[in-house]
Design a protein around this motif. Structure first.
Motif, PDB file in Angstrom:
ATOM      1  N   ASP A   1       0.857  -1.183   0.000  1.00 19.37           N
ATOM      2  CA  ASP A   1       0.000   0.000   0.000  1.00 19.37           C
ATOM      3  C   ASP A   1       0.890   1.228   0.000  1.00 19.37           C
ATOM      4  O   ASP A   1       1.686   1.426   0.926  1.00 19.37           O
TER       5      ASP A   1
ATOM      6  N   ASP B   1      -0.761  -0.907  -4.901  1.00 20.35           N
ATOM      7  CA  ASP B   1      -1.678   0.209  -5.091  1.00 20.35           C
ATOM      8  C   ASP B   1      -1.165   1.101  -6.229  1.00 20.35           C
ATOM      9  O   ASP B   1      -0.072   1.652  -6.147  1.00 20.35           O
TER      10      ASP B   1
ATOM     11  N   SER C   1      -3.184   3.619  -7.424  1.00 20.81           N
ATOM     12  CA  SER C   1      -4.019   4.817  -7.407  1.00 20.81           C
ATOM     13  C   SER C   1      -3.155   6.030  -7.095  1.00 20.81           C
ATOM     14  O   SER C   1      -2.262   5.973  -6.247  1.00 20.81           O
TER      15      SER C   1
ATOM     16  N   GLU D   1      -3.250  -2.318  -8.650  1.00 16.84           N
ATOM     17  CA  GLU D   1      -4.624  -2.383  -8.141  1.00 16.84           C
ATOM     18  C   GLU D   1      -5.172  -0.975  -7.956  1.00 16.84           C
ATOM     19  O   GLU D   1      -4.487  -0.093  -7.428  1.00 16.84           O
ATOM     20  N   ASN D   2      -6.414  -0.767  -8.384  1.00 17.02           N
ATOM     21  CA  ASN D   2      -7.086   0.501  -8.167  1.00 17.02           C
ATOM     22  C   ASN D   2      -7.909   0.432  -6.885  1.00 17.02           C
ATOM     23  O   ASN D   2      -8.708  -0.496  -6.697  1.00 17.02           O
ATOM     24  N   PHE D   3      -7.727   1.404  -5.991  1.00 15.74           N
ATOM     25  CA  PHE D   3      -8.431   1.410  -4.706  1.00 15.74           C
ATOM     26  C   PHE D   3      -9.826   2.035  -4.864  1.00 15.74           C
ATOM     27  O   PHE D   3     -10.089   3.122  -4.373  1.00 15.74           O
TER      28      PHE D   3
ATOM     29  N   LYS E   1     -12.155  -2.422  -2.661  1.00 17.57           N
ATOM     30  CA  LYS E   1     -11.978  -2.539  -1.208  1.00 17.57           C
ATOM     31  C   LYS E   1     -12.993  -3.500  -0.605  1.00 17.57           C
ATOM     32  O   LYS E   1     -12.668  -4.275   0.303  1.00 17.57           O
TER      33      LYS E   1
ATOM     34  N   ASP F   1      -3.201   1.526   6.695  1.00 12.09           N
ATOM     35  CA  ASP F   1      -2.400   1.131   5.529  1.00 12.09           C
ATOM     36  C   ASP F   1      -1.833  -0.277   5.675  1.00 12.09           C
ATOM     37  O   ASP F   1      -1.709  -1.008   4.699  1.00 12.09           O
TER      38      ASP F   1
ATOM     39  N   TRP G   1      -4.489  -2.769   4.635  1.00 10.49           N
ATOM     40  CA  TRP G   1      -4.713  -2.876   3.189  1.00 10.49           C
ATOM     41  C   TRP G   1      -3.580  -3.615   2.510  1.00 10.49           C
ATOM     42  O   TRP G   1      -3.796  -4.348   1.536  1.00 10.49           O
TER      43      TRP G   1
ATOM     44  N   LEU H   1      -4.362  -6.917   0.403  1.00  8.38           N
ATOM     45  CA  LEU H   1      -3.903  -7.071  -0.978  1.00  8.38           C
ATOM     46  C   LEU H   1      -3.158  -8.381  -1.169  1.00  8.38           C
ATOM     47  O   LEU H   1      -3.349  -9.091  -2.163  1.00  8.38           O
TER      48      LEU H   1
END
Length: 477
Positions: free
Chosen positions: A310, A365, A367, A387-389, A394, A448, A451, A455
């Motif tokens: 993240d 991440d 994004s 990966e798009n958050f 999520k 964080d 996440w 992930l």
């Protein structure tokens, strides 16, 4: 604070010295400084109840106090046993370290000979003719067996098997004059510690209860005497402003209000809105888990290595989580935080990870500011997945992780910060009708670390492929 000077005769002094408070403050020192007890610590030492129950703020000195009381009793009594049960192995060892150091600083005339000295046990030989042994035993959160005496359950609310430990501990004091002490910061309205502290489900008439919030501790409060009279009736923000020292104010500014109230004010926070209740998280943590600091030190994996990264924003850390997956079970192998680290250095560390370990997938991440990092790595390493958050992503990751917790198919370190971040995730329905999964931002980040873990442990799905054409099927019958 004004200190009163009390004159004692030699006889009165001798009588005071054979009490736990007298022995601790009259003879003990730590780091060459005499021990000075807080009022609530003296109250605890004078409590002769068979069951002592303490709801406390963090960092108010009870683990230290347990070591002092146990050491004092080992020296004041011919034969004594104290059993410490702690949240994890490191905490268990720390109490032994404290007791050993204080023992070394005792005046020789009052010091018993140390005959057993290990990381989890101390034994002292009586100076009398009988040579009886007094012992301090310390181990992580498991039900103590076989020894009778005093039992200290430190941070009981945070044990995975809290009821089993409590039940086993009560048996140890049945045939002795020992005391059972349960002491903890709260961890939600759950578990045996909460039940006894609040008595909402049933009464526990033989337990005495002591509440020790931050404002009773001189290291956190600017005026303990005034705060003890009025702080309880004030809103949290007002009492922090009126009585909090800078270190306490910093904690208040770094935590969501409910977290601060639970960690420092003894409030049992309702966890209704958490997507991950403690009952799901705690059984999936282990004190025996071996974590590695560097990719080069990770042992040869038996399964697939998967990782999540993240990317931290301006105020957040970047977090790396590495897990080993064997037949659908995920075991944490590495957790690493990057605080204030330039992106070029973060990229270099991830390249070293990918070049050292057989990483099957690194989900990162992409994004916002993570886009450049994800693109650079995926160009050279096909196992890197950007990966798009989004809210939908999520929700998928959080749901995948909840299923793993429910099935006990994930093992994480028994780390308070990690547990707090997982528990901080809340499911909210937005005004638009969409679902949001997130945690309140604080000085430590935005969950964080969670996440990154989510992930890494997500369920891998095949990418959707466009259909070449449509085939109609007619079902007869």
């Amino acid at each position: 604070m004004t200190l009163g000077i009390v004159k004692r005769t030699e006889e009165e002094f001798a009588e005071w010295l054979v009490t736990e408070p007298g022995f601790v403050t009259g003879l003990m020192a730590y780091d060459d400084e005499p021990i000075v007890l807080e009022a609530y610590q003296r109250e605890f030492l004078n409590n002769r109840s068979r069951f002592r129950w303490v709801t406390k703020s963090r960092q108010v000195g009870f683990s230290f106090l347990f070591a002092l009381e146990a050491l004092a009793r080992c020296h004041l009594r011919e034969k004594h046993t104290a059993v410490f049960v702690s949240y994890n192995l490191d905490d268990a060892k720390e109490k032994i370290l404290i007791a050993r150091q204080v023992h070394e600083e005792l005046p020789l005339a009052f010091q018993k000979r140390l005959v057993v000295d290990s990381k989890t046990e101390l034994a002292f030989e009586s100076n009398g003719a009988t040579k009886r042994l007094s012992r301090i035993l310390s181990h992580p959160s498991k039900a103590p067996r076989g020894k009778k005496g005093d039992v200290y359950l430190d941070e009981l609310a945070h044990y995975v098997n809290d009821r089993e430990v409590y039940r086993g501990s009560t048996a140890l004091i049945l045939r002795s004059n020992g005391q059972l002490t349960g002491c903890s910061t709260p961890l939600g309205r759950r578990g045996i510690f909460w039940e006894i502290a609040n008595e909402e489900l049933r009464k526990y008439p033989h337990h005495t209860r002591q509440l020790v919030p931050w404002w009773l501790c001189r290291f956190f409060s600017t005026d303990v005497r005034a705060a003890s009279e009025v702080a309880l009736d004030l809103p949290t923000e007002e009492r922090v402003t009126r009585f909090g020292r800078p270190t306490l104010i910093e904690q208040f500014d770094s935590l969501p209000l409910e977290d601060f109230q639970q960690e420092f004010e003894g409030k049992f926070v309702d966890e209704t809105y958490s997507f991950f209740p403690y009952e799901l998280i705690l059984p999936c943590t282990s004190d025996d888990l071996v974590l590695y600091d560097e990719p080069t030190s990770v042992r040869a994996p038996e399964g697939r290595i998967v990782a999540g990264f993240d990317v931290g924003r301006t105020r957040d850390r970047s977090e790396l989580a590495v897990f080993e997956e064997i037949e659908g079970r995920f075991t944490c192998r590495m957790l690493r935080s990057f605080e204030g680290t330039p992106f070029a250095e973060q990229e270099a560390e991830l390249r070293r990870l990918l070049g050292t370990l057989p990483v099957a997938r690194l989900s990162i991440d992409r994004s916002g500011i993570g886009m450049n990092l994800a693109e650079n790595l995926s160009r050279d390493f096909p196992q890197v997945v950007g990966e798009n958050f989004t809210n939908e992503a999520k929700e998928r990751w959080a749901t995948d992780f909840k299923i793993l917790l429910q099935r006990r198919d994930v093992t994480m370190p028994r780390d308070r910060d990690l547990v707090a971040q997982v528990h901080a995730i809340k499911r909210r329905v937005l005004p638009s009708g969409k679902v949001s999964f997130d945690a309140e931002r604080n000085a430590r980040g935005h969950a964080d670390k969670f996440w990154a873990v989510a992930l890494a442990c997500q369920k891998e799905r095949a990418p959707e492929r466009p259909l070449a054409g449509n085939i109609g099927v007619r079902v007869l019958g």
